[in-house]
Design a protein around this motif. Sequence first.
Motif, mmCIF file in Angstrom:
data_model
loop_
_atom_site.group_PDB
_atom_site.id
_atom_site.type_symbol
_atom_site.label_atom_id
_atom_site.label_comp_id
_atom_site.label_asym_id
_atom_site.label_seq_id
_atom_site.Cartn_x
_atom_site.Cartn_y
_atom_site.Cartn_z
ATOM 1 N N LYS A 80 -11.360 29.619 24.109
ATOM 2 C CA LYS A 80 -11.611 30.587 25.184
ATOM 3 C C LYS A 80 -12.953 30.349 25.881
ATOM 4 N N ASP A 81 -14.016 30.184 25.111
ATOM 5 C CA ASP A 81 -15.335 29.984 25.736
ATOM 6 C C ASP A 81 -15.820 28.537 25.600
ATOM 7 N N GLY A 82 -14.970 27.656 25.101
ATOM 8 C CA GLY A 82 -15.337 26.243 24.966
ATOM 9 C C GLY A 82 -16.151 25.933 23.723
ATOM 10 N N LEU A 83 -16.445 26.985 22.941
ATOM 11 C CA LEU A 83 -17.404 26.811 21.840
ATOM 12 C C LEU A 83 -16.761 26.813 20.444
ATOM 13 N N ASP A 84 -15.440 26.859 20.386
ATOM 14 C CA ASP A 84 -14.751 26.963 19.086
ATOM 15 C C ASP A 84 -15.204 25.900 18.082
ATOM 16 N N PHE A 85 -15.309 24.658 18.560
ATOM 17 C CA PHE A 85 -15.613 23.575 17.613
ATOM 18 C C PHE A 85 -17.065 23.609 17.139
ATOM 19 N N TYR A 86 -17.968 24.095 17.990
ATOM 20 C CA TYR A 86 -19.370 24.200 17.547
ATOM 21 C C TYR A 86 -19.490 25.213 16.419
ATOM 22 N N ARG A 87 -18.756 26.347 16.575
ATOM 23 C CA ARG A 87 -18.789 27.369 15.518
ATOM 24 C C ARG A 87 -18.218 26.794 14.221
ATOM 25 N N ALA A 88 -17.108 26.070 14.337
ATOM 26 C CA ALA A 88 -16.470 25.523 13.132
ATOM 27 C C ALA A 88 -17.369 24.476 12.467
ATOM 28 N N ILE A 89 -17.955 23.613 13.285
ATOM 29 C CA ILE A 89 -18.797 22.535 12.743
ATOM 30 C C ILE A 89 -20.029 23.124 12.048
ATOM 31 N N ALA A 90 -20.671 24.094 12.709
ATOM 32 C CA ALA A 90 -21.914 24.657 12.164
ATOM 33 C C ALA A 90 -21.679 25.212 10.758
ATOM 34 N N VAL A 91 -20.602 25.962 10.602
ATOM 35 C CA VAL A 91 -20.343 26.620 9.322
ATOM 36 C C VAL A 91 -19.870 25.617 8.266
ATOM 37 N N ARG A 92 -18.975 24.732 8.672
ATOM 38 C CA ARG A 92 -18.339 23.848 7.688
ATOM 39 C C ARG A 92 -19.255 22.712 7.216
ATOM 40 N N TYR A 93 -20.128 22.245 8.092
ATOM 41 C CA TYR A 93 -20.882 21.030 7.742
ATOM 42 C C TYR A 93 -22.315 21.285 7.296
ATOM 43 N N LYS A 94 -22.825 22.487 7.505
ATOM 44 C CA LYS A 94 -24.186 22.783 7.030
ATOM 45 C C LYS A 94 -24.299 22.463 5.540
ATOM 46 N N PRO A 95 -23.337 22.935 4.712
ATOM 47 C CA PRO A 95 -23.450 22.642 3.275
ATOM 48 C C PRO A 95 -23.165 21.179 2.930
ATOM 49 N N GLN A 96 -22.609 20.428 3.854
ATOM 50 C CA GLN A 96 -22.262 19.029 3.549
ATOM 51 C C GLN A 96 -23.374 18.051 3.911
ATOM 52 N N LEU A 97 -24.454 18.576 4.524
ATOM 53 C CA LEU A 97 -25.540 17.671 4.920
ATOM 54 C C LEU A 97 -26.464 17.371 3.750
ATOM 55 N N ALA A 98 -26.967 16.156 3.734
ATOM 56 C CA ALA A 98 -27.983 15.775 2.751
ATOM 57 C C ALA A 98 -29.294 16.458 3.121
ATOM 58 N N PRO A 99 -30.241 16.564 2.177
ATOM 59 C CA PRO A 99 -31.547 17.130 2.527
ATOM 60 C C PRO A 99 -32.145 16.319 3.690
#
Length: 271
Positions: A207-226
Motif C-alpha cells: 500500500k505505501d511501498g514500504l512493506d519489504f522494509y518493515r519485513a527486512i528490519a524485523v527479520r534480519y536485525k537478529p541475523q546480523l553479525a556484531p
Amino acid sequence: MPTIGDLFRLAQKRAPTSFEAGELFRFATGVGPLDDWSGPATSQMQADLERCLELREGGYPIQYIVGGWEFYGLPLTLGPGVLIPRQDTETLIDLALEYLKRAALPTPEVVDLGSGSGCIAMAIKAEYPAAAVTAVEISEEATTFLERNISDIGLDVTAVLGDMREYTHPRKIDLLLSNPPYIPFAELPGLQREVLHEPTLALDGGKDGLDFYRAIAVRYKPQLAPGGTVLLEIGAGQRDDVCDILAGAGFAEITSHNDLNGLPRVIRARG
Ligand code: GLN
C-alpha cells in the motif's frame, strides 16, 4: 536494396536515443564498426531490425529486446520476468564495497535479498572476491536468469529460491543488501510504459511501498553479525519512513546516501 549504412540511419531515425539506435542496429545486424557499411544489407538484417524497432516504438524495454545489459561492467542476460538493473543501484554497490574494504573481514558474509538478475550479488562478488555471497530470489522465472548469469559469468555466488520475508541465513550476516520492491501499489499502473513490462513482483511494495522494509528490519536485525551493516535502496520520498522503520527495529548509525542525480537512494544502518 538498402546498404548496411542505410539500416544504421534507419535505426537512428526511429530509436528513442542514438545510443539505443546503435545497440539495436548492432543486435539486429551483427555488424560492427570495423565492417564495411557500404555493402548491401541482407533481407534477414532488414527484417530483424524492423522487428526490433517496432517493439521499441511500442514501449518494450531495449534490455529485453537485445536480451541483456551491462551492470557494473558485468554482461547480464535479461528478459521478461526479471527486473532490469538500473544505474541508480550502482550507488548501493559503491557503498557496499566501501564497507567491505573498511571492515576488511577475511570472509565477509554478504546476503542480497530479492536478487532478480543477480546484478547486486554478482557485482559484489566480482569486485570483492573474498566475500561469501548469497542471492535470495522468490520468483522462479527471475531465478532462471540469476542462475544463468552466475554460471555464464562464472562467479561463485549461491542462489537461493525463497521469500526474503521468511529466509533464515545459516550464518550471521556481515552485510545485508537489498533493492526490494518499493513502488506503492496504487502507483503501479501509472509507471513508465517500459516499466509496465517488468515483473510486478519486483516492483510492488504494498500500500505505501514500504512493506519489504518493515519485513527486512524485523527479520534480519537478529541475523546480523556484531557490527553488521544493512544497505537498502529506496524510492522517491521514502528516506524518512525507511529511517524510522530501521530505528524502530533497533538499528543504529542510520544514514542516507544520494545517487548520481543527487536524490536519496540508499539507507545504511548498523545492526
Ligand atoms: N527502480 C525501479 C523503478 O522505479 C523500482 C525498483 C524497485 O521497486 N525496487 O523503476
